[in-house]
Write a protein that holds these residues in place. Structure first.
Motif, PDB file in Angstrom:
ATOM      1  N   LYS A   1       0.837  -1.201   0.000  1.00  0.00           N
ATOM      2  CA  LYS A   1       0.000   0.000   0.000  1.00  0.00           C
ATOM      3  C   LYS A   1       0.873   1.254   0.000  1.00  0.00           C
ATOM      4  O   LYS A   1       0.581   2.223  -0.707  1.00  0.00           O
ATOM      5  CB  LYS A   1      -0.917  -0.004   1.225  1.00  0.00           C
ATOM      6  CG  LYS A   1      -1.842  -1.218   1.311  1.00  0.00           C
ATOM      7  CD  LYS A   1      -2.608  -1.224   2.626  1.00  0.00           C
ATOM      8  CE  LYS A   1      -3.441  -2.496   2.774  1.00  0.00           C
ATOM      9  NZ  LYS A   1      -4.133  -2.542   4.092  1.00  0.00           N
ATOM     10  N   PHE A   2       1.927   1.227   0.786  1.00  0.00           N
ATOM     11  CA  PHE A   2       2.846   2.363   0.845  1.00  0.00           C
ATOM     12  C   PHE A   2       3.594   2.533  -0.476  1.00  0.00           C
ATOM     13  O   PHE A   2       3.905   3.653  -0.898  1.00  0.00           O
ATOM     14  CB  PHE A   2       3.824   2.162   2.004  1.00  0.00           C
ATOM     15  CG  PHE A   2       4.923   3.176   2.075  1.00  0.00           C
ATOM     16  CD1 PHE A   2       4.666   4.485   2.455  1.00  0.00           C
ATOM     17  CD2 PHE A   2       6.234   2.825   1.755  1.00  0.00           C
ATOM     18  CE1 PHE A   2       5.685   5.432   2.522  1.00  0.00           C
ATOM     19  CE2 PHE A   2       7.255   3.749   1.827  1.00  0.00           C
ATOM     20  CZ  PHE A   2       6.980   5.057   2.202  1.00  0.00           C
ATOM     21  N   ALA A   3       3.885   1.421  -1.153  1.00  0.00           N
ATOM     22  CA  ALA A   3       4.653   1.465  -2.396  1.00  0.00           C
ATOM     23  C   ALA A   3       3.929   2.243  -3.488  1.00  0.00           C
ATOM     24  O   ALA A   3       4.578   2.811  -4.378  1.00  0.00           O
ATOM     25  CB  ALA A   3       4.945   0.043  -2.881  1.00  0.00           C
ATOM     26  N   LYS A   4       2.613   2.297  -3.436  1.00  0.00           N
ATOM     27  CA  LYS A   4       1.850   3.030  -4.453  1.00  0.00           C
ATOM     28  C   LYS A   4       2.179   4.521  -4.425  1.00  0.00           C
ATOM     29  O   LYS A   4       1.994   5.216  -5.433  1.00  0.00           O
ATOM     30  CB  LYS A   4       0.356   2.814  -4.238  1.00  0.00           C
ATOM     31  CG  LYS A   4      -0.076   1.361  -4.375  1.00  0.00           C
ATOM     32  CD  LYS A   4      -1.549   1.186  -4.051  1.00  0.00           C
ATOM     33  CE  LYS A   4      -1.946  -0.284  -4.095  1.00  0.00           C
ATOM     34  NZ  LYS A   4      -3.375  -0.480  -3.725  1.00  0.00           N
TER      35      LYS A   4
ATOM     36  N   TRP B   1       5.285   5.575  -2.637  1.00  0.00           N
ATOM     37  CA  TRP B   1       6.737   5.658  -2.540  1.00  0.00           C
ATOM     38  C   TRP B   1       7.426   5.547  -3.905  1.00  0.00           C
ATOM     39  O   TRP B   1       8.338   6.303  -4.222  1.00  0.00           O
ATOM     40  CB  TRP B   1       7.246   4.558  -1.603  1.00  0.00           C
ATOM     41  CG  TRP B   1       8.727   4.415  -1.535  1.00  0.00           C
ATOM     42  CD1 TRP B   1       9.483   3.371  -1.967  1.00  0.00           C
ATOM     43  CD2 TRP B   1       9.654   5.365  -0.983  1.00  0.00           C
ATOM     44  NE1 TRP B   1      10.808   3.592  -1.727  1.00  0.00           N
ATOM     45  CE2 TRP B   1      10.951   4.815  -1.123  1.00  0.00           C
ATOM     46  CE3 TRP B   1       9.514   6.611  -0.387  1.00  0.00           C
ATOM     47  CZ2 TRP B   1      12.086   5.472  -0.690  1.00  0.00           C
ATOM     48  CZ3 TRP B   1      10.663   7.281   0.053  1.00  0.00           C
ATOM     49  CH2 TRP B   1      11.920   6.701  -0.106  1.00  0.00           C
ATOM     50  N   VAL B   2       6.972   4.609  -4.730  1.00  0.00           N
ATOM     51  CA  VAL B   2       7.606   4.395  -6.040  1.00  0.00           C
ATOM     52  C   VAL B   2       7.491   5.632  -6.931  1.00  0.00           C
ATOM     53  O   VAL B   2       8.505   6.081  -7.496  1.00  0.00           O
ATOM     54  CB  VAL B   2       7.027   3.141  -6.720  1.00  0.00           C
ATOM     55  CG1 VAL B   2       7.553   3.013  -8.152  1.00  0.00           C
ATOM     56  CG2 VAL B   2       7.385   1.890  -5.916  1.00  0.00           C
ATOM     57  N   PRO B   3       6.314   6.230  -7.091  1.00  0.00           N
ATOM     58  CA  PRO B   3       6.252   7.454  -7.910  1.00  0.00           C
ATOM     59  C   PRO B   3       7.100   8.592  -7.348  1.00  0.00           C
ATOM     60  O   PRO B   3       7.699   9.358  -8.113  1.00  0.00           O
ATOM     61  CB  PRO B   3       4.761   7.815  -7.892  1.00  0.00           C
ATOM     62  CG  PRO B   3       4.063   6.529  -7.601  1.00  0.00           C
ATOM     63  CD  PRO B   3       4.978   5.786  -6.683  1.00  0.00           C
ATOM     64  N   PHE B   4       7.170   8.710  -6.020  1.00  0.00           N
ATOM     65  CA  PHE B   4       7.985   9.751  -5.400  1.00  0.00           C
ATOM     66  C   PHE B   4       9.457   9.562  -5.758  1.00  0.00           C
ATOM     67  O   PHE B   4      10.156  10.514  -6.121  1.00  0.00           O
ATOM     68  CB  PHE B   4       7.795   9.723  -3.886  1.00  0.00           C
ATOM     69  CG  PHE B   4       8.730  10.629  -3.130  1.00  0.00           C
ATOM     70  CD1 PHE B   4       8.462  11.982  -3.010  1.00  0.00           C
ATOM     71  CD2 PHE B   4       9.875  10.126  -2.528  1.00  0.00           C
ATOM     72  CE1 PHE B   4       9.319  12.828  -2.320  1.00  0.00           C
ATOM     73  CE2 PHE B   4      10.740  10.958  -1.832  1.00  0.00           C
ATOM     74  CZ  PHE B   4      10.460  12.308  -1.728  1.00  0.00           C
ATOM     75  N   CYS B   5       9.963   8.313  -5.658  1.00  0.00           N
ATOM     76  CA  CYS B   5      11.368   8.036  -5.960  1.00  0.00           C
ATOM     77  C   CYS B   5      11.699   8.362  -7.412  1.00  0.00           C
ATOM     78  O   CYS B   5      12.741   8.947  -7.711  1.00  0.00           O
ATOM     79  CB  CYS B   5      11.688   6.574  -5.676  1.00  0.00           C
ATOM     80  SG  CYS B   5      11.695   6.135  -3.923  1.00  0.00           S
ATOM     81  N   LYS B   6      10.809   8.001  -8.316  1.00  0.00           N
ATOM     82  CA  LYS B   6      11.081   8.214  -9.733  1.00  0.00           C
ATOM     83  C   LYS B   6      10.909   9.681 -10.117  1.00  0.00           C
ATOM     84  O   LYS B   6      11.607  10.174 -11.010  1.00  0.00           O
ATOM     85  CB  LYS B   6      10.161   7.328 -10.575  1.00  0.00           C
ATOM     86  CG  LYS B   6      10.445   5.841 -10.366  1.00  0.00           C
ATOM     87  CD  LYS B   6       9.594   4.960 -11.251  1.00  0.00           C
ATOM     88  CE  LYS B   6       9.968   3.496 -11.059  1.00  0.00           C
ATOM     89  NZ  LYS B   6       9.160   2.595 -11.916  1.00  0.00           N
ATOM     90  N   LYS B   7      10.023  10.378  -9.455  1.00  0.00           N
ATOM     91  CA  LYS B   7       9.820  11.791  -9.758  1.00  0.00           C
ATOM     92  C   LYS B   7      11.030  12.624  -9.379  1.00  0.00           C
ATOM     93  O   LYS B   7      11.447  13.520 -10.126  1.00  0.00           O
ATOM     94  CB  LYS B   7       8.579  12.299  -9.025  1.00  0.00           C
ATOM     95  CG  LYS B   7       8.278  13.776  -9.252  1.00  0.00           C
ATOM     96  CD  LYS B   7       7.015  14.196  -8.516  1.00  0.00           C
ATOM     97  CE  LYS B   7       6.725  15.682  -8.728  1.00  0.00           C
ATOM     98  NZ  LYS B   7       5.477  16.095  -8.013  1.00  0.00           N
TER      99      LYS B   7
END
Length: 352
Positions: free
Chosen positions: A149-152, A154-160
Protein backbone atom coordinates in the motif's frame (compact mmCIF):
# COMPACT_ATOMS: atom_id res chain seq x y z
CA UNK A 1 30.05 8.00 -37.55
CA UNK A 2 29.84 4.47 -36.16
CA UNK A 3 26.49 3.07 -35.11
CA UNK A 4 26.24 3.33 -31.33
CA UNK A 5 24.44 -0.01 -31.24
CA UNK A 6 27.72 -1.65 -32.30
CA UNK A 7 29.49 -0.33 -29.23
CA UNK A 8 30.09 -2.81 -26.39
CA UNK A 9 27.71 -2.71 -23.44
CA UNK A 10 30.59 -3.04 -21.00
CA UNK A 11 34.35 -2.80 -20.96
CA UNK A 12 36.97 -4.46 -18.82
CA UNK A 13 39.91 -2.40 -17.65
CA UNK A 14 42.69 -4.79 -16.65
CA UNK A 15 45.11 -3.91 -13.87
CA UNK A 16 48.84 -4.35 -14.33
CA UNK A 17 49.90 -6.52 -11.38
CA UNK A 18 53.13 -7.99 -12.76
CA UNK A 19 55.15 -7.40 -9.58
CA UNK A 20 52.40 -8.91 -7.43
CA UNK A 21 52.16 -11.95 -9.71
CA UNK A 22 55.92 -12.56 -9.60
CA UNK A 23 56.24 -12.25 -5.81
CA UNK A 24 53.24 -14.46 -5.05
CA UNK A 25 54.28 -17.04 -7.66
CA UNK A 26 57.72 -17.17 -6.08
CA UNK A 27 56.14 -17.66 -2.66
CA UNK A 28 54.02 -20.51 -4.05
CA UNK A 29 57.10 -22.19 -5.51
CA UNK A 30 58.88 -21.93 -2.16
CA UNK A 31 55.92 -23.49 -0.37
CA UNK A 32 55.84 -26.35 -2.89
CA UNK A 33 59.56 -26.92 -2.35
CA UNK A 34 58.95 -26.96 1.39
CA UNK A 35 56.24 -29.60 0.95
CA UNK A 36 58.61 -31.60 -1.21
CA UNK A 37 61.20 -31.46 1.55
CA UNK A 38 58.61 -32.69 4.05
CA UNK A 39 57.74 -35.58 1.75
CA UNK A 40 61.33 -36.81 1.41
CA UNK A 41 61.91 -36.48 5.17
CA UNK A 42 58.93 -38.62 6.10
CA UNK A 43 61.32 -41.02 7.78
CA UNK A 44 61.71 -38.42 10.51
CA UNK A 45 57.99 -38.59 11.20
CA UNK A 46 56.88 -37.14 14.54
CA UNK A 47 53.95 -35.12 15.79
CA UNK A 48 55.71 -31.75 15.23
CA UNK A 49 56.58 -32.92 11.68
CA UNK A 50 52.94 -33.84 11.03
CA UNK A 51 51.66 -30.54 12.44
CA UNK A 52 54.11 -28.54 10.29
CA UNK A 53 53.12 -30.56 7.21
CA UNK A 54 49.40 -29.86 7.76
CA UNK A 55 49.95 -26.12 8.29
CA UNK A 56 52.23 -25.78 5.27
CA UNK A 57 49.77 -27.72 3.11
CA UNK A 58 46.98 -25.42 4.20
CA UNK A 59 49.04 -22.32 3.43
CA UNK A 60 49.94 -23.70 0.01
CA UNK A 61 46.35 -24.53 -0.94
CA UNK A 62 45.09 -21.16 0.32
CA UNK A 63 47.76 -19.28 -1.62
CA UNK A 64 47.02 -21.26 -4.78
CA UNK A 65 43.31 -20.36 -4.74
CA UNK A 66 44.04 -16.77 -3.77
CA UNK A 67 46.55 -16.44 -6.58
CA UNK A 68 44.20 -17.98 -9.14
CA UNK A 69 41.32 -15.65 -8.24
CA UNK A 70 43.52 -12.55 -8.24
CA UNK A 71 45.65 -13.39 -11.26
CA UNK A 72 43.87 -11.02 -13.67
CA UNK A 73 42.04 -8.33 -11.65
CA UNK A 74 39.85 -6.02 -13.66
CA UNK A 75 37.31 -3.27 -13.22
CA UNK A 76 34.17 -3.45 -15.34
CA UNK A 77 32.49 -0.32 -16.63
CA UNK A 78 28.96 -0.71 -17.94
CA UNK A 79 26.99 1.53 -20.30
CA UNK A 80 23.26 1.32 -19.46
CA UNK A 81 22.38 4.00 -22.02
CA UNK A 82 23.71 1.77 -24.78
CA UNK A 83 21.62 -1.13 -23.51
CA UNK A 84 18.39 0.81 -24.03
CA UNK A 85 19.46 1.63 -27.58
CA UNK A 86 20.69 -1.84 -28.52
CA UNK A 87 17.64 -3.88 -27.47
CA UNK A 88 14.12 -3.29 -28.72
CA UNK A 89 12.57 -4.52 -25.49
CA UNK A 90 14.27 -5.20 -22.17
CA UNK A 91 13.77 -8.71 -20.77
CA UNK A 92 11.70 -9.59 -17.72
CA UNK A 93 13.46 -10.05 -14.37
CA UNK A 94 12.30 -12.02 -11.34
CA UNK A 95 13.61 -10.65 -8.02
CA UNK A 96 14.09 -13.03 -5.08
CA UNK A 97 14.21 -11.99 -1.41
CA UNK A 98 14.85 -14.59 1.29
CA UNK A 99 14.10 -14.29 5.00
CA UNK A 100 14.03 -17.01 7.65
CA UNK A 101 13.30 -15.58 11.10
CA UNK A 102 11.00 -12.63 11.95
CA UNK A 103 12.89 -12.12 15.22
CA UNK A 104 16.48 -12.14 13.95
CA UNK A 105 15.38 -10.51 10.68
CA UNK A 106 12.60 -8.06 11.65
CA UNK A 107 9.93 -7.63 8.94
CA UNK A 108 10.62 -3.89 8.67
CA UNK A 109 14.08 -4.76 7.29
CA UNK A 110 12.56 -7.10 4.70
CA UNK A 111 10.01 -4.42 3.84
CA UNK A 112 12.74 -1.87 3.11
CA UNK A 113 14.55 -4.31 0.84
CA UNK A 114 11.34 -5.10 -1.02
CA UNK A 115 10.49 -1.39 -1.42
CA UNK A 116 13.94 -0.69 -2.85
CA UNK A 117 13.32 -3.42 -5.43
CA UNK A 118 9.81 -2.33 -6.33
CA UNK A 119 11.13 1.18 -7.01
CA UNK A 120 13.86 0.19 -9.46
CA UNK A 121 14.26 2.25 -12.65
CA UNK A 122 13.00 -0.58 -14.79
CA UNK A 123 9.65 -1.15 -16.53
CA UNK A 124 7.40 -2.36 -13.67
CA UNK A 125 5.49 -4.75 -15.92
CA UNK A 126 8.83 -6.52 -16.52
CA UNK A 127 9.52 -7.06 -12.80
CA UNK A 128 8.21 -9.51 -10.24
CA UNK A 129 9.32 -9.65 -6.60
CA UNK A 130 9.10 -12.99 -4.78
CA UNK A 131 9.62 -13.08 -1.01
CA UNK A 132 10.52 -16.43 0.54
CA UNK A 133 9.58 -16.60 4.23
CA UNK A 134 11.13 -19.67 5.85
CA UNK A 135 9.72 -18.56 9.19
CA UNK A 136 6.12 -18.97 7.96
CA UNK A 137 5.31 -15.76 9.81
CA UNK A 138 1.93 -14.02 9.42
CA UNK A 139 3.69 -10.90 10.69
CA UNK A 140 6.01 -10.91 7.65
CA UNK A 141 3.01 -11.41 5.38
CA UNK A 142 1.17 -8.55 7.09
CA UNK A 143 4.20 -6.27 6.75
CA UNK A 144 4.40 -6.99 3.03
CA UNK A 145 0.70 -6.25 2.59
CA UNK A 146 1.11 -2.87 4.28
CA UNK A 147 4.29 -2.20 2.30
CA UNK A 148 2.44 -2.76 -0.98
CA UNK A 149 0.00 0.00 0.00
CA UNK A 150 2.85 2.36 0.85
CA UNK A 151 4.65 1.46 -2.40
CA UNK A 152 1.85 3.03 -4.45
CA UNK A 153 3.06 6.41 -3.18
CA UNK A 154 6.74 5.66 -2.54
CA UNK A 155 7.61 4.39 -6.04
CA UNK A 156 6.25 7.45 -7.91
CA UNK A 157 7.99 9.75 -5.40
CA UNK A 158 11.37 8.04 -5.96
CA UNK A 159 11.08 8.21 -9.73
CA UNK A 160 9.82 11.79 -9.76
CA UNK A 161 12.76 13.10 -7.73
CA UNK A 162 15.37 10.57 -8.91
CA UNK A 163 16.02 9.20 -5.42
CA UNK A 164 19.15 7.03 -5.42
CA UNK A 165 18.80 5.03 -2.19
CA UNK A 166 15.21 3.81 -2.38
CA UNK A 167 14.99 2.01 0.94
CA UNK A 168 12.93 4.42 3.07
CA UNK A 169 14.75 3.89 6.37
CA UNK A 170 18.09 4.77 4.73
CA UNK A 171 16.67 7.63 2.71
CA UNK A 172 14.95 9.36 5.62
CA UNK A 173 17.92 8.85 7.95
CA UNK A 174 20.04 11.12 5.72
CA UNK A 175 19.58 14.64 4.47
CA UNK A 176 17.32 14.93 1.42
CA UNK A 177 19.48 14.50 -1.67
CA UNK A 178 17.94 14.41 -5.13
CA UNK A 179 19.07 15.61 -8.52
CA UNK A 180 16.40 18.31 -8.66
CA UNK A 181 16.37 21.37 -6.36
CA UNK A 182 15.29 20.33 -2.88
CA UNK A 183 14.26 23.74 -1.59
CA UNK A 184 11.02 23.92 -3.55
CA UNK A 185 7.82 23.99 -1.49
CA UNK A 186 6.39 21.10 -3.55
CA UNK A 187 9.29 18.80 -2.78
CA UNK A 188 9.38 19.69 0.91
CA UNK A 189 5.67 19.00 1.21
CA UNK A 190 5.89 15.65 -0.58
CA UNK A 191 9.03 14.68 1.35
CA UNK A 192 7.30 15.34 4.67
CA UNK A 193 4.20 13.49 3.52
CA UNK A 194 6.24 10.42 2.52
CA UNK A 195 8.16 10.46 5.79
CA UNK A 196 4.92 10.58 7.79
CA UNK A 197 3.53 7.71 5.74
CA UNK A 198 6.64 5.64 6.33
CA UNK A 199 6.57 6.40 10.06
CA UNK A 200 2.96 5.20 10.13
CA UNK A 201 3.96 2.03 8.30
CA UNK A 202 6.79 1.36 10.78
CA UNK A 203 4.49 1.95 13.76
CA UNK A 204 1.87 -0.44 12.38
CA UNK A 205 4.44 -3.20 11.95
CA UNK A 206 6.00 -2.55 15.37
CA UNK A 207 2.57 -2.58 17.01
CA UNK A 208 1.70 -5.88 15.34
CA UNK A 209 5.06 -7.27 16.46
CA UNK A 210 4.55 -6.21 20.07
CA UNK A 211 1.12 -7.81 20.27
CA UNK A 212 2.58 -11.21 19.36
CA UNK A 213 -0.77 -12.41 18.10
CA UNK A 214 -1.32 -14.37 14.91
CA UNK A 215 -4.46 -13.20 13.08
CA UNK A 216 -6.62 -16.06 11.80
CA UNK A 217 -9.15 -14.24 9.63
CA UNK A 218 -9.25 -13.38 5.94
CA UNK A 219 -5.92 -13.81 4.15
CA UNK A 220 -4.30 -14.89 7.43
CA UNK A 221 -6.44 -18.00 7.86
CA UNK A 222 -3.81 -20.06 6.02
CA UNK A 223 -1.44 -19.43 8.95
CA UNK A 224 -3.78 -21.01 11.51
CA UNK A 225 -2.53 -24.31 12.96
CA UNK A 226 0.87 -23.90 11.35
CA UNK A 227 4.29 -24.31 12.93
CA UNK A 228 7.54 -22.90 11.70
CA UNK A 229 8.91 -26.31 10.76
CA UNK A 230 5.62 -28.07 10.03
CA UNK A 231 3.23 -26.50 7.55
CA UNK A 232 2.03 -26.83 3.95
CA UNK A 233 3.09 -24.52 1.14
CA UNK A 234 1.66 -21.01 1.29
CA UNK A 235 1.69 -18.83 -1.83
CA UNK A 236 -0.05 -15.45 -1.79
CA UNK A 237 -0.13 -12.86 -4.55
CA UNK A 238 -0.05 -9.60 -2.60
CA UNK A 239 -0.02 -7.33 -5.63
CA UNK A 240 -0.51 -8.18 -9.29
CA UNK A 241 0.03 -5.82 -12.19
CA UNK A 242 -2.85 -7.41 -14.07
CA UNK A 243 -2.88 -4.98 -16.99
CA UNK A 244 0.92 -4.85 -17.33
CA UNK A 245 0.88 -1.10 -16.76
CA UNK A 246 4.23 0.57 -17.44
CA UNK A 247 3.54 3.11 -14.69
CA UNK A 248 2.23 0.56 -12.19
CA UNK A 249 3.95 -1.58 -9.58
CA UNK A 250 5.79 -4.88 -10.09
CA UNK A 251 4.16 -8.13 -9.01
CA UNK A 252 4.67 -8.96 -5.33
CA UNK A 253 4.30 -12.61 -4.27
CA UNK A 254 4.71 -14.12 -0.80
CA UNK A 255 5.94 -17.72 -0.50
CA UNK A 256 6.42 -19.98 2.49
CA UNK A 257 7.51 -23.38 1.24
CA UNK A 258 6.29 -26.63 2.72
CA UNK A 259 8.22 -27.94 5.71
CA UNK A 260 7.97 -31.23 7.57
CA UNK A 261 9.92 -32.20 10.72
CA UNK A 262 11.53 -35.33 9.25
CA UNK A 263 12.44 -33.86 5.87
CA UNK A 264 15.56 -31.81 5.25
CA UNK A 265 14.73 -28.36 3.87
CA UNK A 266 18.32 -27.48 2.83
CA UNK A 267 18.07 -23.97 4.29
CA UNK A 268 18.56 -21.09 1.81
CA UNK A 269 19.47 -23.38 -1.08
CA UNK A 270 16.13 -25.12 -0.68
CA UNK A 271 14.33 -21.78 -0.52
CA UNK A 272 15.99 -20.67 -3.75
CA UNK A 273 14.96 -23.87 -5.49
CA UNK A 274 11.34 -23.28 -4.51
CA UNK A 275 11.51 -19.64 -5.63
CA UNK A 276 12.73 -20.67 -9.08
CA UNK A 277 10.00 -23.31 -9.40
CA UNK A 278 7.19 -20.98 -8.33
CA UNK A 279 8.42 -18.07 -10.43
CA UNK A 280 8.74 -20.43 -13.39
CA UNK A 281 5.03 -21.15 -13.18
CA UNK A 282 3.92 -17.54 -12.66
CA UNK A 283 6.24 -15.15 -14.54
CA UNK A 284 9.11 -17.34 -15.79
CA UNK A 285 11.51 -14.45 -16.40
CA UNK A 286 14.78 -15.32 -18.17
CA UNK A 287 16.85 -13.41 -15.58
CA UNK A 288 16.84 -13.47 -11.78
CA UNK A 289 18.04 -10.96 -9.18
CA UNK A 290 18.77 -12.52 -5.79
CA UNK A 291 19.21 -10.55 -2.54
CA UNK A 292 19.05 -11.27 1.18
CA UNK A 293 16.34 -9.60 3.22
CA UNK A 294 18.80 -7.00 4.55
CA UNK A 295 20.48 -6.20 1.21
CA UNK A 296 18.85 -2.98 0.07
CA UNK A 297 19.46 -1.76 -3.47
CA UNK A 298 21.33 1.55 -3.43
CA UNK A 299 21.44 1.94 -7.22
CA UNK A 300 18.05 2.09 -8.98
CA UNK A 301 19.67 1.06 -12.27
CA UNK A 302 21.28 -2.08 -10.91
CA UNK A 303 19.31 -4.29 -13.32
CA UNK A 304 20.52 -2.25 -16.30
CA UNK A 305 24.14 -2.58 -15.15
CA UNK A 306 23.84 -6.35 -14.75
CA UNK A 307 22.09 -6.80 -18.09
CA UNK A 308 24.86 -4.88 -19.82
CA UNK A 309 27.13 -7.79 -18.92
CA UNK A 310 24.60 -10.56 -19.51
CA UNK A 311 23.23 -9.25 -22.82
CA UNK A 312 26.44 -8.06 -24.43
CA UNK A 313 27.07 -10.15 -27.59
CA UNK A 314 30.47 -11.28 -26.30
CA UNK A 315 29.09 -11.89 -22.81
CA UNK A 316 26.22 -14.17 -23.80
CA UNK A 317 28.66 -17.01 -24.46
CA UNK A 318 30.90 -16.59 -21.44
CA UNK A 319 28.92 -14.94 -18.60
CA UNK A 320 26.41 -16.84 -16.48
CA UNK A 321 25.91 -14.39 -13.63
CA UNK A 322 26.94 -10.92 -12.49
CA UNK A 323 27.91 -10.33 -8.85
CA UNK A 324 27.57 -6.84 -7.41
CA UNK A 325 29.93 -5.55 -4.70
CA UNK A 326 28.36 -4.90 -1.33
CA UNK A 327 28.54 -1.79 0.81
CA UNK A 328 27.85 -2.15 4.52
CA UNK A 329 26.07 0.23 6.87
CA UNK A 330 25.77 0.45 10.67
CA UNK A 331 29.14 -1.28 11.16
CA UNK A 332 31.57 -0.95 14.04
CA UNK A 333 34.40 1.54 13.73
CA UNK A 334 37.38 0.10 11.81
CA UNK A 335 35.39 -3.14 11.38
CA UNK A 336 37.36 -5.16 14.00
CA UNK A 337 35.57 -8.43 13.19
CA UNK A 338 35.92 -8.14 9.42
CA UNK A 339 32.18 -8.22 8.80
CA UNK A 340 32.54 -6.06 5.69
CA UNK A 341 34.63 -8.77 3.99
CA UNK A 342 36.93 -6.13 2.54
CA UNK A 343 39.26 -8.63 0.83
CA UNK A 344 36.36 -10.37 -0.93
CA UNK A 345 34.53 -7.20 -1.92
CA UNK A 346 37.46 -4.93 -2.78
CA UNK A 347 40.22 -7.28 -3.94
CA UNK A 348 38.95 -10.63 -5.17
CA UNK A 349 35.55 -9.71 -6.57
CA UNK A 350 35.36 -8.17 -10.03
CA UNK A 351 33.74 -4.79 -9.56
CA UNK A 352 31.61 -2.65 -11.79
Amino acid sequence: MANQNSFPLYQKHWYNHTYKRVTESLLLVLLLLQLGYRAISVSNYSFPWFLAFVCESWFTISLFFTLSTQWSPAEIKTYPERLLQSVQEVPAVDMFVTTADPVLEPPIITVNTVLSLLALDYPPHKLACYVSDDGCSPLTFYALQEASKFAKFWVPFCKKYDVQVRAPFRYFSAKPQVSTPTNTPEFKQEWLQMKNMYDDLSQKIELETSQKSNPSHGDFSVFSNTERTNHPSIIKVIWENKEDLEDGLPHLIYISREKRPKHSHHFKAGAMNVLTRVSGLITNAPFMLNVDCDMIVNNPKIVHHALCILLDPKGQKEVAFAQCPQQFYATLKDDPFGNQMAILMKVIEIKY
